[in-house]
Motif scaffolding. Structure first.
Motif, PDB file in Angstrom:
ATOM      1  N   LEU A 123      -8.776  20.086 -32.602  1.00  7.91           N
ATOM      2  CA  LEU A 123      -9.907  19.161 -32.531  1.00  7.91           C
ATOM      3  C   LEU A 123      -9.931  18.423 -31.197  1.00  7.91           C
ATOM      4  O   LEU A 123     -11.001  18.174 -30.626  1.00  7.91           O
ATOM      5  N   SER A 124      -8.752  18.095 -30.681  1.00  4.67           N
ATOM      6  CA  SER A 124      -8.670  17.427 -29.385  1.00  4.67           C
ATOM      7  C   SER A 124      -9.188  18.336 -28.278  1.00  4.67           C
ATOM      8  O   SER A 124      -9.954  17.910 -27.406  1.00  4.67           O
ATOM      9  N   VAL A 125      -8.769  19.597 -28.295  1.00  2.00           N
ATOM     10  CA  VAL A 125      -9.221  20.545 -27.279  1.00  2.00           C
ATOM     11  C   VAL A 125     -10.728  20.761 -27.383  1.00  2.00           C
ATOM     12  O   VAL A 125     -11.440  20.798 -26.374  1.00  2.00           O
ATOM     13  N   PRO A 261     -16.726  20.778 -43.572  1.00  3.94           N
ATOM     14  CA  PRO A 261     -16.194  22.147 -43.567  1.00  3.94           C
ATOM     15  C   PRO A 261     -16.411  22.892 -42.254  1.00  3.94           C
ATOM     16  O   PRO A 261     -15.536  23.659 -41.825  1.00  3.94           O
ATOM     17  N   THR A 262     -17.560  22.681 -41.608  1.00  2.00           N
ATOM     18  CA  THR A 262     -17.818  23.414 -40.362  1.00  2.00           C
ATOM     19  C   THR A 262     -16.816  23.040 -39.277  1.00  2.00           C
ATOM     20  O   THR A 262     -16.374  23.903 -38.508  1.00  2.00           O
ATOM     21  N   LEU A 265     -13.355  24.551 -40.142  1.00  2.00           N
ATOM     22  CA  LEU A 265     -13.336  25.978 -39.823  1.00  2.00           C
ATOM     23  C   LEU A 265     -13.314  26.212 -38.316  1.00  2.00           C
ATOM     24  O   LEU A 265     -12.650  27.134 -37.831  1.00  2.00           O
ATOM     25  N   ALA A 266     -14.018  25.358 -37.559  1.00  2.00           N
ATOM     26  CA  ALA A 266     -14.030  25.506 -36.097  1.00  2.00           C
ATOM     27  C   ALA A 266     -12.632  25.321 -35.523  1.00  2.00           C
ATOM     28  O   ALA A 266     -12.226  26.025 -34.588  1.00  2.00           O
ATOM     29  N   ALA A 267     -11.891  24.362 -36.074  1.00  6.92           N
ATOM     30  CA  ALA A 267     -10.526  24.136 -35.602  1.00  6.92           C
ATOM     31  C   ALA A 267      -9.658  25.362 -35.863  1.00  6.92           C
ATOM     32  O   ALA A 267      -8.910  25.813 -34.987  1.00  6.92           O
ATOM     33  N   TRP A 268      -9.756  25.926 -37.064  1.00  3.70           N
ATOM     34  CA  TRP A 268      -8.942  27.107 -37.387  1.00  3.70           C
ATOM     35  C   TRP A 268      -9.401  28.338 -36.615  1.00  3.70           C
ATOM     36  O   TRP A 268      -8.583  29.186 -36.239  1.00  3.70           O
ATOM     37  N   ASP A 269     -10.697  28.444 -36.345  1.00  8.79           N
ATOM     38  CA  ASP A 269     -11.174  29.552 -35.527  1.00  8.79           C
ATOM     39  C   ASP A 269     -10.597  29.473 -34.117  1.00  8.79           C
ATOM     40  O   ASP A 269     -10.202  30.503 -33.528  1.00  8.79           O
ATOM     41  N   LEU A 270     -10.548  28.264 -33.558  1.00  4.43           N
ATOM     42  CA  LEU A 270      -9.958  28.089 -32.230  1.00  4.43           C
ATOM     43  C   LEU A 270      -8.480  28.459 -32.245  1.00  4.43           C
ATOM     44  O   LEU A 270      -7.994  29.166 -31.349  1.00  4.43           O
ATOM     45  N   LEU A 271      -7.765  28.011 -33.257  1.00  2.00           N
ATOM     46  CA  LEU A 271      -6.343  28.329 -33.365  1.00  2.00           C
ATOM     47  C   LEU A 271      -6.129  29.836 -33.484  1.00  2.00           C
ATOM     48  O   LEU A 271      -5.266  30.406 -32.815  1.00  2.00           O
TER      49      LEU A 271
END
Length: 315
Positions: A123-125, A261-262, A265-271
């Protein structure tokens, strides 16, 4: 089922046998495969105030496990271990809307190792990238912790020159460079310096707060940005507005508990897209069972842990 339970204010959590949870409407039951021990969890397990909203309660803000249908899910934050029973137990009922499918690249163990710390770093990135930071080195404070380590890995994977700030450079230097740090630098001063200092950082991921955050802001270049995601040093902000009005620095706050939720999911997609799975083993310092959690919590609170502590609730 077995679980760690905090029952009384000011007293450590203890291992107990307790009734298995039942999933209410909108919830899903997980057989916990892995949890982790975060700073918040260590506070709760040790009986410190400020985390648990009610008692009795099972600590543990992260959990990765499987549903009765065999789906592999991970939940971070979302009130676990704060206002509802958390992941330091063999089973946990979670809100379905907060559960994310475990990325295949990580598996259950890797997802738990990433946990809230990794989501916070992601989330920070994302916030820094939305701010459109200029070229130049990026500073990560509290580099020896979970958020710091994952932030280094994610920023380095995006092509940034990462400087890792820690007071344990001799001990952690090789580890931080293996995660992607270009340089390991001393931690920022514990007292606020001048409101504007030598501009060094295009961006900062700060997990400390207090004077280190103030000094990071004072050292950020014009048009740079700082993501504030922790308060390991202090919840205070004893600084000046000068970095904001004379250099146009952006200060963005990172909240990783209750996410739409979006964004989750965005955080996990980045990871999943940027994080090298090999870093999971680099970041995990130890794996323990439920009975070992109280002693490990003392180590976390004393700053004797590098990276992540994984908990196997089945042992």
């Amino acid at each position: 089922m077995r679980g760690l339970v905090a029952e009384h204010k000011g007293e450590p959590a203890a291992l107990q046998d307790r009734p298995a949870p039942e999933a209410a409407d909108g919830e899903v039951l997980l057989d916990a495969a892995w949890s982790s021990l975060n700073y918040k969890d260590a506070l709760a397990v040790a009986g410190r105030p400020g985390v648990l909203r009610s008692l009795p309660l099972v600590p543990g803000i992260d959990v990765a496990g499987t549903t009765p249908d065999g789906d592999a899910l991970v939940v971070t934050g979302a009130g676990l271990g704060e206002r509802r029973d958390g992941g330091l137990a063999e089973q946990v009922a979670v809100e379905a809307v907060t559960a994310v499918p475990v990325p295949d690249v990580f598996g259950l163990r890797g997802a738990a190792a990433i946990g809230t710390a990794g989501v916070t770093a992601a989330l920070s990135v994302l916030a820094l990238e939305r701010a459109g930071i200029p070229d130049g080195p990026v500073l990560v404070t509290g580099a020896g912790g979970g958020v710091g380590g994952w932030a280094i890995a994610l920023l380095a994977a995006s092509g940034r020159e990462v400087h890792a700030a820690t007071g344990r450079g001799d001990e952690l230097g090789d580890h931080l460079r293996a995660l992607g740090a270009a340089e390991v630098v001393p931690r920022l001063d514990a007292e606020p310096g001048r409101p504007l200092q030598t501009a060094r950082w295009a961006a900062v991921v700060d997990s400390l707060g207090g004077a280190p955050l103030v000094n990071a802001l004072a050292q950020t270049v014009p048009g740079g940005a700082v993501a504030a995601c922790g308060l390991a040093a202090s919840a205070d902000l004893p600084g000046s507005v000068l970095p904001f009005i004379l250099r146009g620095v952006t200060l963005t706050g990172i909240f990783s508990v209750d996410l739409v939720p979006t964004l989750r999911l965005a955080a996990w997609d980045l990871l999943a897209s940027r994080l090298d799975p090999a870093h999971v083993d680099r970041m995990v310092e130890r794996e323990i069972g439920l009975a070992d959690v109280p002693a490990a919590a003392d180590d976390v609170l004393a700053g004797r842990v590098r990276g992540r502590v994984l908990v196997d609730p089945t042992r």
